[in-house]
Every structure is written in structure tokens, then in C-alpha cells.
Design an enzyme around this catalytic site. Structure first.
Site, PDB file in Angstrom:
ATOM      1  CG  ASN A  11      -1.786   1.199   1.337  1.00  0.00           C
ATOM      2  OD1 ASN A  11      -1.885   1.981   0.387  1.00  0.00           O
ATOM      3  ND2 ASN A  11      -2.436   1.379   2.481  1.00  0.00           N
ATOM      4  CE  LYS A  13      -0.265   3.362   4.596  1.00  0.00           C
ATOM      5  NZ  LYS A  13      -0.177   3.461   6.038  1.00  0.00           N
ATOM      6  CG  HIS A  97      -6.014   2.107   5.150  1.00  0.00           C
ATOM      7  ND1 HIS A  97      -5.549   3.028   6.065  1.00  0.00           N
ATOM      8  CD2 HIS A  97      -5.028   1.194   4.991  1.00  0.00           C
ATOM      9  CE1 HIS A  97      -4.325   2.671   6.428  1.00  0.00           C
ATOM     10  NE2 HIS A  97      -3.987   1.565   5.798  1.00  0.00           N
ATOM     11  CD  GLU A 146      -4.010  -2.516   7.407  1.00  0.00           C
ATOM     12  OE1 GLU A 146      -2.931  -2.886   6.940  1.00  0.00           O
ATOM     13  OE2 GLU A 146      -4.476  -1.386   7.218  1.00  0.00           O
ATOM     14  N   GLY A 152       1.956   2.213  10.869  1.00  0.00           N
ATOM     15  CA  GLY A 152       2.978   3.249  10.715  1.00  0.00           C
ATOM     16  C   GLY A 152       3.715   3.586  12.000  1.00  0.00           C
TER      17      GLY A 152
HETATM   18  P1  PGA Z   1       2.483   0.247   7.884  1.00  0.00           P
HETATM   19  O1  PGA Z   1       1.080   0.528   7.156  1.00  0.00           O
HETATM   20  O2  PGA Z   1       3.045  -0.997   7.265  1.00  0.00           O
HETATM   21  O3  PGA Z   1       3.307   1.475   7.575  1.00  0.00           O
HETATM   22  O4  PGA Z   1       2.196   0.086   9.311  1.00  0.00           O
HETATM   23  C1  PGA Z   1       0.178  -0.510   6.988  1.00  0.00           C
HETATM   24  C2  PGA Z   1      -1.091   0.018   6.402  1.00  0.00           C
HETATM   25  O5  PGA Z   1      -1.407   1.189   6.581  1.00  0.00           O
HETATM   26  O6  PGA Z   1      -1.816  -0.717   5.744  1.00  0.00           O
END
Ligand code: PGA
Length: 221
Positions: A11, A13, A97, A146, A152
Site C-alpha cells: 500500500n 498510500k 483503511h 489492521e 505506521g
Molecule cells: P504500515 O502501514 O506498514 O506502515 O504500518 C500498513 C497500512 O497502513 O496498511
């Protein structure tokens, strides 16, 4: 058609210009083509059309997902992208999400409309849930667990807890279940468990082509 497992979603983003994304595609090509499972990339909506053409030309194994889709069908909805407008370019759409739930106030009713539109367009939905109690709309194919604390932050859930939640999610329907939240090349292997966690959704660690390629290699069958 069922996806080969494990399933890995990058992803991206709202990161990258087209040129940066194109380099990413080139730099991850070897690892994505060699991977025995399914690799999916979700770039910015701005790049979907061109990426789809490039991947077809190169006969790449990498599949495309959108990071969202409109709750509306085609019509007078300024700025929106309807599922039917990109259905021939994507195989999957990520819906729900937590960043969209939190920053754009996407609530259950909106998410149900989005999933319905995705399904009508014959695209598969990857639906993100924050825990086992999040309602999963009708028509969802893949569920991504998630937890917000893990997104993040570098603070991933424990494999044990993620597997326990996945088991509960699997009792709710015939879903492919993914874990997402601070997945890295170092910890990815600990989450996957046959029949329990079928894949991962990766944010930060997917941005560097080398880390993402290493992540795929770490779980290569
Ligand atoms: P991350 O994000 O791997 O940076 O924690 C995961 C996500 O937002 O799906």
C-alpha cells in the site's frame, strides 16, 4: 479465481511521483515475478491507468489495487472515481483503511456502498478491519486485520494475537485474511500461518524497493 497464497499487498498510500513509482516497479520486478504467491501494489489513483498498461505490456505478475473507490456510481460527483471507470485496470480495491475512516470520516454506511460498487464491477474487495468486531459488509473477499496502534508506528501486533483475531474473522465468512501494521522484512514470516493468516498488507516497508523485495524473499516458498 482464487489467489495464490501468501498474498502480499504494497500500500503505497499518497507517496511517489510517477517517475518514482516507475522506478519502484522496475526495481521490484525481479522479486515480484519470482514470488510464488500473489503480489499486489496499490499506488496513487493518479497512476492506475498508466501502471495497468505498463504491467500488461510487460506481462508482469504484479496485480493492481486501488486504495479506495467512490461510494457513488458514475454521475455528477466531482472528484470521484467510480468502480466501473477503473474496473478493467484493477483486480482489487482496498476499502475501509483506517486512515480513510479517521481522516475522511468514512463510516459503515459509506463503506457498504463502496463495497457494493466494487462487487458490481467484478473487482475484489480488500476490506480493512480494526479488530474482530468491525462489521464486514456483504461482498467482501479479503479481510485485512489492521489494528490502529500498529499502523505506521513500528509497533506491530504480536503474531499470536494477530492469529487469534484472524481465526475469529474466518468464522464470519470464507475470507482470505491478511495482517497489516508495521510488517517488515524481519517480522513478516512470524505472522503467516497456513489457513490462519494468508498474507500481509504492507505500508512503510513497501516504499523502499529493496526492503519490499527482501520481504518477498523472506516468505518465498
Ligand atoms: P504500515 O502501514 O506498514 O506502515 O504500518 C500498513 C497500512 O497502513 O496498511
Amino acid at each position: 479465481m482464487n489467489d495464490n497464497l501468501p498474498l502480499v499487498v504494497a500500500n503505497l498510500k499518497a507517496n511517489f511521483t510517477w517517475d518514482q513509482f516507475y522506478s519502484w516497479l522496475e526495481q521490484t520486478k525481479e522479486a515480484t515475478n519470482a514470488f510464488g504467491g500473489t503480489v499486489i501494489v496499490a499506488p496513487s489513483m493518479a497512476f492506475i491507468s498508466e501502471a495497468s498498461q505498463k504491467l500488461k505490456e510487460k506481462k508482469a505478475k504484479l496485480k493492481l489495487a486501488s486504495q479506495d473507490i467512490s461510494q457513488f456510481e458514475q454521475g455528477a460527483f466531482t472528484g470521484e472515481v467510480a468502480a466501473s471507470q477503473i474496473a478493467d485496470q484493477i483486480t482489487y480495491a482496498i476499502i475501509g483503511h483506517s486512515e480513510r475512516r479517521n481522516y475522511l470520516n468514512e463510516e459503515q454506511m459509506i463503506l457498504e456502498k463502496k463495497v457494493a460498487n466494487v462487487k458490481k464491477a467484478a473487482v475484489k474487495t480488500i476490506f480493512c478491519v480494526q479488530d474482530e468486531n468491525t462489521r464486514i459488509p456483504y461482498g467482501v473477499d479479503i479481510v485485512a486485520y489492521e489494528p490502529t496502534f500498529a499502523i505506521g508506528t513500528g509497533n506491530a501486533d504480536t503474531p499470536e494475537n494477530a492469529q487469534a483475531i484472524s481465526k475469529k474473522l474466518k468464522t464470519k465468512g470464507e475470507y482470505t485474511v491478511l495482517y497489516g501494521g508495521s510488517v517488515t522484512e524481519e517480522n513478516v514470516k512470524s505472522f503467516l500461518k497456513k489457513g490462519v493468516i494468508d498474507g500481509v498488507l504492507v505500508g512503510s516497508a513497501s516504499l523502499k524497493s529493496e526492503s519490499f523485495s527482501n520481504l518477498l524473499k523472506a516468505i518465498q516458498l
